[in-house]
Design a protein around this motif. Structure first.
Motif, mmCIF file in Angstrom:
data_model
loop_
_atom_site.group_PDB
_atom_site.id
_atom_site.type_symbol
_atom_site.label_atom_id
_atom_site.label_comp_id
_atom_site.label_asym_id
_atom_site.label_seq_id
_atom_site.Cartn_x
_atom_site.Cartn_y
_atom_site.Cartn_z
ATOM 1 N N GLY A 110 0.813 -1.205 0.000
ATOM 2 C CA GLY A 110 0.000 0.000 0.000
ATOM 3 C C GLY A 110 0.846 1.254 0.000
ATOM 4 O O GLY A 110 1.953 1.281 0.531
ATOM 5 N N VAL A 111 0.302 2.306 -0.590
ATOM 6 C CA VAL A 111 1.059 3.555 -0.641
ATOM 7 C C VAL A 111 1.120 4.243 0.708
ATOM 8 O O VAL A 111 1.977 5.095 0.940
ATOM 9 C CB VAL A 111 0.476 4.510 -1.699
ATOM 10 C CG1 VAL A 111 0.716 3.970 -3.087
ATOM 11 C CG2 VAL A 111 -1.011 4.758 -1.465
ATOM 12 N N MET A 112 0.238 3.880 1.634
ATOM 13 C CA MET A 112 0.337 4.460 2.969
ATOM 14 C C MET A 112 1.617 3.995 3.658
ATOM 15 O O MET A 112 2.317 4.788 4.301
ATOM 16 C CB MET A 112 -0.878 4.096 3.813
ATOM 17 C CG MET A 112 -0.895 4.796 5.164
ATOM 18 S SD MET A 112 -2.383 4.430 6.103
ATOM 19 C CE MET A 112 -2.121 5.491 7.530
ATOM 20 N N GLU A 113 1.943 2.719 3.534
ATOM 21 C CA GLU A 113 3.202 2.241 4.090
ATOM 22 C C GLU A 113 4.385 2.896 3.389
ATOM 23 O O GLU A 113 5.388 3.232 4.016
ATOM 24 C CB GLU A 113 3.278 0.713 3.994
ATOM 25 C CG GLU A 113 2.373 0.016 5.005
ATOM 26 C CD GLU A 113 2.470 -1.495 4.936
ATOM 27 O OE1 GLU A 113 2.883 -2.009 3.874
ATOM 28 O OE2 GLU A 113 2.135 -2.156 5.934
ATOM 29 N N ALA A 114 4.284 3.075 2.076
ATOM 30 C CA ALA A 114 5.350 3.764 1.353
ATOM 31 C C ALA A 114 5.560 5.173 1.910
ATOM 32 O O ALA A 114 6.695 5.636 2.069
ATOM 33 C CB ALA A 114 5.018 3.827 -0.139
ATOM 34 N N PHE A 115 4.463 5.859 2.229
ATOM 35 C CA PHE A 115 4.559 7.197 2.809
ATOM 36 C C PHE A 115 5.357 7.169 4.104
ATOM 37 O O PHE A 115 6.252 7.986 4.325
ATOM 38 C CB PHE A 115 3.151 7.745 3.067
ATOM 39 C CG PHE A 115 3.130 9.044 3.833
ATOM 40 C CD1 PHE A 115 3.268 10.258 3.179
ATOM 41 C CD2 PHE A 115 2.978 9.049 5.218
ATOM 42 C CE1 PHE A 115 3.247 11.457 3.899
ATOM 43 C CE2 PHE A 115 2.960 10.237 5.929
ATOM 44 C CZ PHE A 115 3.099 11.444 5.265
ATOM 45 N N PHE A 116 5.056 6.216 4.982
ATOM 46 C CA PHE A 116 5.752 6.150 6.261
ATOM 47 C C PHE A 116 7.201 5.683 6.102
ATOM 48 O O PHE A 116 8.020 5.881 6.992
ATOM 49 C CB PHE A 116 4.994 5.244 7.238
ATOM 50 C CG PHE A 116 3.801 5.914 7.856
ATOM 51 C CD1 PHE A 116 3.957 6.815 8.898
ATOM 52 C CD2 PHE A 116 2.528 5.671 7.392
ATOM 53 C CE1 PHE A 116 2.867 7.452 9.459
ATOM 54 C CE2 PHE A 116 1.421 6.298 7.946
ATOM 55 C CZ PHE A 116 1.592 7.197 8.986
ATOM 56 N N TRP A 117 7.523 5.089 4.972
ATOM 57 C CA TRP A 117 8.906 4.685 4.693
ATOM 58 C C TRP A 117 9.676 5.783 3.967
ATOM 59 O O TRP A 117 10.822 5.583 3.573
ATOM 60 C CB TRP A 117 8.923 3.397 3.859
ATOM 61 C CG TRP A 117 8.797 2.165 4.696
ATOM 62 C CD1 TRP A 117 7.789 1.866 5.552
ATOM 63 C CD2 TRP A 117 9.707 1.073 4.752
ATOM 64 N NE1 TRP A 117 8.001 0.646 6.133
ATOM 65 C CE2 TRP A 117 9.185 0.131 5.664
ATOM 66 C CE3 TRP A 117 10.906 0.786 4.116
ATOM 67 C CZ2 TRP A 117 9.827 -1.063 5.964
ATOM 68 C CZ3 TRP A 117 11.537 -0.418 4.420
ATOM 69 C CH2 TRP A 117 11.008 -1.320 5.327
ATOM 70 N N GLY A 118 9.044 6.925 3.770
ATOM 71 C CA GLY A 118 9.726 8.032 3.119
ATOM 72 C C GLY A 118 9.756 7.947 1.610
ATOM 73 O O GLY A 118 10.547 8.623 0.962
ATOM 74 N N GLN A 119 8.886 7.103 1.037
ATOM 75 C CA GLN A 119 8.811 6.999 -0.416
ATOM 76 C C GLN A 119 7.679 7.866 -0.955
ATOM 77 O O GLN A 119 6.889 8.437 -0.204
ATOM 78 C CB GLN A 119 8.581 5.540 -0.834
ATOM 79 C CG GLN A 119 9.759 4.626 -0.604
ATOM 80 C CD GLN A 119 9.486 3.239 -1.149
ATOM 81 O OE1 GLN A 119 8.391 2.931 -1.612
ATOM 82 N NE2 GLN A 119 10.495 2.383 -1.083
ATOM 83 N N GLU A 120 7.594 7.930 -2.278
ATOM 84 C CA GLU A 120 6.538 8.685 -2.932
ATOM 85 C C GLU A 120 5.196 7.987 -2.691
ATOM 86 O O GLU A 120 5.032 6.829 -3.040
ATOM 87 C CB GLU A 120 6.795 8.785 -4.437
ATOM 88 C CG GLU A 120 8.169 9.332 -4.808
ATOM 89 C CD GLU A 120 9.217 8.236 -4.942
ATOM 90 O OE1 GLU A 120 9.001 7.126 -4.395
ATOM 91 O OE2 GLU A 120 10.243 8.490 -5.584
ATOM 92 N N ALA A 121 4.268 8.706 -2.088
ATOM 93 C CA ALA A 121 2.938 8.143 -1.831
ATOM 94 C C ALA A 121 2.066 8.355 -3.055
ATOM 95 O O ALA A 121 1.078 9.088 -3.044
ATOM 96 C CB ALA A 121 2.322 8.784 -0.596
ATOM 97 N N ASP A 122 2.440 7.696 -4.110
ATOM 98 C CA ASP A 122 1.766 7.846 -5.397
ATOM 99 C C ASP A 122 1.600 6.459 -6.003
ATOM 100 O O ASP A 122 2.564 5.698 -6.119
ATOM 101 C CB ASP A 122 2.616 8.727 -6.322
ATOM 102 C CG ASP A 122 2.100 8.713 -7.748
ATOM 103 O OD1 ASP A 122 1.044 9.322 -7.991
ATOM 104 O OD2 ASP A 122 2.756 8.087 -8.594
#
Length: 378
Positions: A110-122
């Motif tokens: 999920g992009v929410m986990e990506a957001f918390f990992w500092g990645q692009e939430a896209d």
């Protein structure tokens, strides 16, 4: 029919992490002795609390040493969160440590986990990371040297000193989308109801024939496998099983859904709460009764739909998904399962707030009174 297990390793109220790990390894030893085909471990990260083994390879290293026949692996690696070279190295290590018993599940996460990992939430970037990482892994595992020029990673004649025991690489799995799995030549595990499985099997077979060829096998030479995750409680009587499973199902729903939604609300991350297309995880208004549940266009949304099913109600099936009953009730369920044409039955024995003892009792009854009828001959 082959039998496997899908697992999150959820928190157990009142138990320390070290004890949870020890007890799960005891269960896995029993699965090995009972002849289960494979153990599949999910990947979830904070702010979710649904998995206490977010670094699957660490736990699977212990599994490799505690088992002899049982195959095992991630289901899935959330590929956008991983560096492909690190995965190539650790996959090779696990496959060699286990004498070639590793199975590899892959997915986008999920992009929410990506957001918390500092990645692009896209979602598009997330998908691009997934495709590139998968391509690098396949190439790196199957060649002595890696050259790759991509959007996120580039390598020039990099020697691949660590290689897996299985060639060209361990078997690949894709969860929840049978058409994507078939197109990529992968086995698949879906999440849902028996009705969903009955629809997924012909879609998977047709897509396999179209993209891989009629009668084709995987690149490892295996028959393609499709199965459904079945959250399971088996007891001596239906009433006993249902009494145990009902509160556990509510706890499972909490663990899976609520913490991420609450974290998004606490931080006012509105992009994860109201997008209409579901690309950021949550759809629509905050559901009534949260934090018990949430609406999402992924596994949680599927669970919501199962809860709302009114067709063919069944006293042994919670939300249309979990199965609770005596061995006879489970055998009846198995008759319907076999009729779908699926060839893999994927159990989940400890979920929600079920105890180790309750899970072990389900395992013992299932292996003694259900598996022998449908398991393949030795």
């Amino acid at each position: 029919m082959k039998f496997g297990v899908f697992d999150h390793i959820e928190p157990v109220p009142g138990l320390r992490l070290d004890r949870i790990y020890r007890e799960r390894l005891l269960q896995i030893e029993r699965l090995d002795a009972a002849g289960f085909y494979a153990y599949h471990l999910a990947e979830h990260h904070t702010p979710a609390i649904h998995s206490l083994a977010p670094s699957q390879n660490v736990f699977l290293g212990a599994v490799a040493q505690r088992t002899r026949r049982l195959r095992f692996g991630p289901c899935v690696y959330v590929l956008p969160l991983h560096h492909p070279l690190r995965l190539i190295e650790e996959i090779s290590m696990l496959d060699n440590l286990s004498d070639g018993r590793l199975e590899i599940g892959v997915g986008r996460g999920g992009v929410m986990e990506a957001f918390f990992w500092g990645q692009e939430a896209d979602p598009e970037t997330n998908y691009a990371r997934y495709l590139e990482t998968l391509d690098i892994i396949r190439t790196g595992l199957s060649h002595d040297e890696l050259t790759y020029a991509g959007r996120f990673h580039s390598f020039e004649k990099l020697p691949m000193y660590l290689r897996p025991l299985q060639r060209p690489y361990p078997p690949l799995w894709y969860m929840r989308n049978p058409v994507t799995a078939a197109r990529e030549g992968m086995h698949t595990i879906i999440v849902g109801s028996l009705d969903g499985l009955a629809a997924a099997v012909p879609r998977y077979r047709a897509a396999w024939d179209e993209h891989q060829g009629a009668g084709a096998r995987t690149v490892q030479g295996d028959e393609p496998m499709i199965g459904l995750v079945v959250h399971l409680v088996v007891a001596e009587t239906d009433d006993e099983a249902i009494a145990v499973a009902t509160p556990a199902w509510e706890k499972y729903r909490w663990n899976l859904a609520a913490p991420r939604r609450l974290e998004a609300e606490k931080r006012n991350l509105t992009q994860f709460m109201s997008t209409k297309d579901g690309s950021f995880g949550f759809v629509g208004e905050r559901p009534a009764g949260l934090p018990a549940r949430e609406l999402r266009r992924d596994i949680d949304a599927e669970l919501e739909r199962f809860d709302q099913q009114t067709r063919r109600p069944h006293p042994n099936r919670l939300g249309g998904v979990a199965l609770a009953g005596s061995p006879a009730a489970v055998r009846d369920y198995m008759d319907e399962y076999v009729a779908t044409g699926a060839n893999y039955f994927v159990c989940s024995f400890q979920w929600g707030d079920l105890s180790h003892e309750q899970a072990m009792r389900s395992i013992e009854l299932f292996t003694a009174e259900v598996m022998p009828r449908d398991a393949p001959s030795a």
